[in-house]
Write an enzyme that holds these catalytic residues in place. Structure first.
Site, PDB file in Angstrom:
ATOM      1  N   ASN A  10      31.163  44.853  35.772  1.00  0.00           N
ATOM      2  CA  ASN A  10      31.343  44.617  37.206  1.00  0.00           C
ATOM      3  C   ASN A  10      31.801  45.927  37.858  1.00  0.00           C
ATOM      4  OD1 ASN A  10      32.712  44.099  39.684  1.00  0.00           O
ATOM      5  ND2 ASN A  10      32.713  41.922  39.197  1.00  0.00           N
ATOM      6  N   ASP A  12      32.285  46.508  41.190  1.00  0.00           N
ATOM      7  CA  ASP A  12      32.814  46.352  42.558  1.00  0.00           C
ATOM      8  C   ASP A  12      33.781  47.469  42.945  1.00  0.00           C
ATOM      9  OD1 ASP A  12      31.489  43.957  42.743  1.00  0.00           O
ATOM     10  OD2 ASP A  12      33.271  42.709  42.488  1.00  0.00           O
ATOM     11  N   HIS A  13      34.660  47.841  41.985  1.00  0.00           N
ATOM     12  CA  HIS A  13      35.743  48.749  42.372  1.00  0.00           C
ATOM     13  C   HIS A  13      35.315  50.203  42.494  1.00  0.00           C
ATOM     14  CE1 HIS A  13      38.225  45.483  42.924  1.00  0.00           C
ATOM     15  NE2 HIS A  13      38.383  45.159  41.655  1.00  0.00           N
ATOM     16  N   ARG A  21      37.607  55.429  51.720  1.00  0.00           N
ATOM     17  CA  ARG A  21      37.443  56.705  52.394  1.00  0.00           C
ATOM     18  C   ARG A  21      36.327  56.664  53.435  1.00  0.00           C
ATOM     19  NH1 ARG A  21      38.682  62.101  51.404  1.00  0.00           N
ATOM     20  NH2 ARG A  21      40.890  62.199  51.713  1.00  0.00           N
ATOM     21  N   HIS A  46      29.997  41.634  43.253  1.00  0.00           N
ATOM     22  CA  HIS A  46      30.382  40.495  44.092  1.00  0.00           C
ATOM     23  C   HIS A  46      30.153  40.900  45.543  1.00  0.00           C
ATOM     24  CE1 HIS A  46      33.766  37.337  45.073  1.00  0.00           C
ATOM     25  NE2 HIS A  46      32.684  37.180  45.805  1.00  0.00           N
ATOM     26  N   ARG A  48      30.964  40.060  48.720  1.00  0.00           N
ATOM     27  CA  ARG A  48      31.929  39.174  49.385  1.00  0.00           C
ATOM     28  C   ARG A  48      31.544  38.983  50.845  1.00  0.00           C
ATOM     29  NH1 ARG A  48      37.014  38.438  46.428  1.00  0.00           N
ATOM     30  NH2 ARG A  48      37.606  37.302  48.301  1.00  0.00           N
ATOM     31  N   ARG A  52      34.187  43.703  51.643  1.00  0.00           N
ATOM     32  CA  ARG A  52      35.273  44.672  51.460  1.00  0.00           C
ATOM     33  C   ARG A  52      34.920  45.786  50.471  1.00  0.00           C
ATOM     34  NH1 ARG A  52      39.760  41.039  48.372  1.00  0.00           N
ATOM     35  NH2 ARG A  52      39.408  39.711  50.165  1.00  0.00           N
ATOM     36  N   HIS A  53      33.995  45.515  49.551  1.00  0.00           N
ATOM     37  CA  HIS A  53      33.592  46.611  48.650  1.00  0.00           C
ATOM     38  C   HIS A  53      32.061  46.757  48.623  1.00  0.00           C
ATOM     39  CE1 HIS A  53      33.771  43.158  45.975  1.00  0.00           C
ATOM     40  NE2 HIS A  53      35.072  43.245  45.741  1.00  0.00           N
ATOM     41  N   GLU A  73      27.579  37.964  42.249  1.00  0.00           N
ATOM     42  CA  GLU A  73      28.534  36.896  42.526  1.00  0.00           C
ATOM     43  C   GLU A  73      28.586  36.683  44.034  1.00  0.00           C
ATOM     44  OE1 GLU A  73      32.236  38.276  41.040  1.00  0.00           O
ATOM     45  OE2 GLU A  73      31.574  38.274  38.967  1.00  0.00           O
ATOM     46  N   THR A 103      41.528  39.221  44.597  1.00  0.00           N
ATOM     47  CA  THR A 103      40.336  39.051  43.752  1.00  0.00           C
ATOM     48  C   THR A 103      40.101  37.548  43.633  1.00  0.00           C
ATOM     49  OG1 THR A 103      39.349  39.520  41.580  1.00  0.00           O
ATOM     50  CG2 THR A 103      41.725  39.159  41.620  1.00  0.00           C
ATOM     51  N   THR A 104      38.978  37.157  43.013  1.00  0.00           N
ATOM     52  CA  THR A 104      38.664  35.729  42.892  1.00  0.00           C
ATOM     53  C   THR A 104      39.829  34.998  42.221  1.00  0.00           C
ATOM     54  OG1 THR A 104      36.400  36.462  42.510  1.00  0.00           O
ATOM     55  CG2 THR A 104      36.869  34.123  42.163  1.00  0.00           C
ATOM     56  N   GLU A 154      30.527  30.436  33.709  1.00  0.00           N
ATOM     57  CA  GLU A 154      31.391  31.556  33.345  1.00  0.00           C
ATOM     58  C   GLU A 154      32.807  31.010  33.370  1.00  0.00           C
ATOM     59  OE1 GLU A 154      30.796  35.438  35.117  1.00  0.00           O
ATOM     60  OE2 GLU A 154      32.955  35.818  35.015  1.00  0.00           O
ATOM     61  N   HIS A 197      37.272  37.631  33.732  1.00  0.00           N
ATOM     62  CA  HIS A 197      38.370  37.794  34.680  1.00  0.00           C
ATOM     63  C   HIS A 197      39.642  38.208  33.967  1.00  0.00           C
ATOM     64  CE1 HIS A 197      40.300  37.752  38.482  1.00  0.00           C
ATOM     65  NE2 HIS A 197      39.159  37.439  39.045  1.00  0.00           N
ATOM     66  N   GLY A 219      35.332  44.000  34.808  1.00  0.00           N
ATOM     67  CA  GLY A 219      35.248  44.953  35.897  1.00  0.00           C
ATOM     68  C   GLY A 219      36.428  45.899  35.983  1.00  0.00           C
TER      69      GLY A 219
END
Ligand code: PXP
Length: 244
Positions: A10, A12-13, A21, A46, A48, A52-53, A73, A103-104, A154, A197, A219
């Site tokens: 994952n 996302d981050h 930035r 994900h 969202r 946000r990401h 996701e 997070t979820t 999952e 997770h 992730g």
């Protein structure tokens, strides 16, 4: 010997750092290619509702370039369904979403919302997309996932992971047993089983030992480690540019 567990990375981050930035880097597409070159069996993002990401454009790019398996996701909303049908990733994992969460948090309550989830699964299947439902380790939810015609569940490993981080061995053992029991239940009901997770390099071992689990989605801990193992090279490259 048993088959290795498939790893969905994952990313996302990677996008979280970019969004912090408002810069073009780091690019999740670049991270996806490197993860695949390193052996990732799939890439997960994900999308969202609050973006946000991961952004819509990231999801489109990833759909075009991921060579392994792209799992997106998303919440079970009309907006996300339209996006999924247009994108056609290999798989969609339906997750609950709360705007205020970091997070979820927790799995989807499929049992409480069976009709809505089943309709969503059907619409995704019509677009030739495999569907995973992210659920807590609760046999009622497994039954509901089978009734909703999901391809895969999952299992949320957050409670197990949290107990391991707090070094609460009794709770970790109980939570792991719940995950294992639900995995066995799900296989009996014809569902493929993934989990994820909160998994880390420290706590993943006992989850890997559960034979019914064929895939893990990890992730934060991988991205966190990537920033560390990549730091030395990144500084060396900049230092070389400062040489005169
Ligand atoms: N699986 C699901 C359904 C998730 O929502 C997440 C977090 O985005 C993960 C797995 C990965 O969790 P972590 O980042 O803690 O490894």
């Amino acid at each position: 010997m048993a088959e290795p567990v498939l790893l969905g990375v994952n990313i996302d981050h990677v996008a979280t750092v970019r969004q912090a930035r408002g810069a073009p880097e780091p690019d999740p597409a670049h991270a996806a290619v490197l993860a695949e070159l390193a052996g990732a069996d799939g890439i997960t993002v994900h999308l969202r509702s609050d973006r946000r990401h991961i952004q819509d454009r990231d999801a489109q790019t990833l759909c075009a370039i991921v060579k392994t398996h792209l799992n997106v996701e998303m919440a079970a909303t009309a907006e996300m369904l339209d996006i999924a049908v247009a994108l056609k990733p290999h798989a969609v994992c339906l997750v609950p979403e709360r705007p205020e969460e970091v997070t979820t948090e927790g799995g989807l309550d499929v049992a409480a919302d069976l009709e809505h989830v089943r309709d969503h699964v059907q619409a995704l299947h019509e677009a030739d997309i495999d569907v995973t439902l992210f659920i807590d380790p609760d046999s009622r939810q497994v039954e509901a996932a089978a009734a909703a015609d999901a391809d895969q569940i999952e299992i949320n490993t957050a409670a197990y992971a949290e107990a391991t981080e707090q070094r609460d061995e009794d709770t970790a053992e109980q939570e792991l047993a719940r995950v294992a029991a639900v995995a066995a239940d799900a296989v009996e009901q014809g569902l493929r089983v993934a989990a994820g997770h909160g998994l880390t390099y420290r706590n993943v071992g006992p989850v890997v030992a559960i034979d019914e689990i064929v895939e893990l989605n990890i992730g934060h801990n991988i991205v966190a480690r990537a920033t560390m193992v990549g730091m030395e090279m990144a500084v060396r490259e900049m230092k070389a540019l400062l040489d005169r």
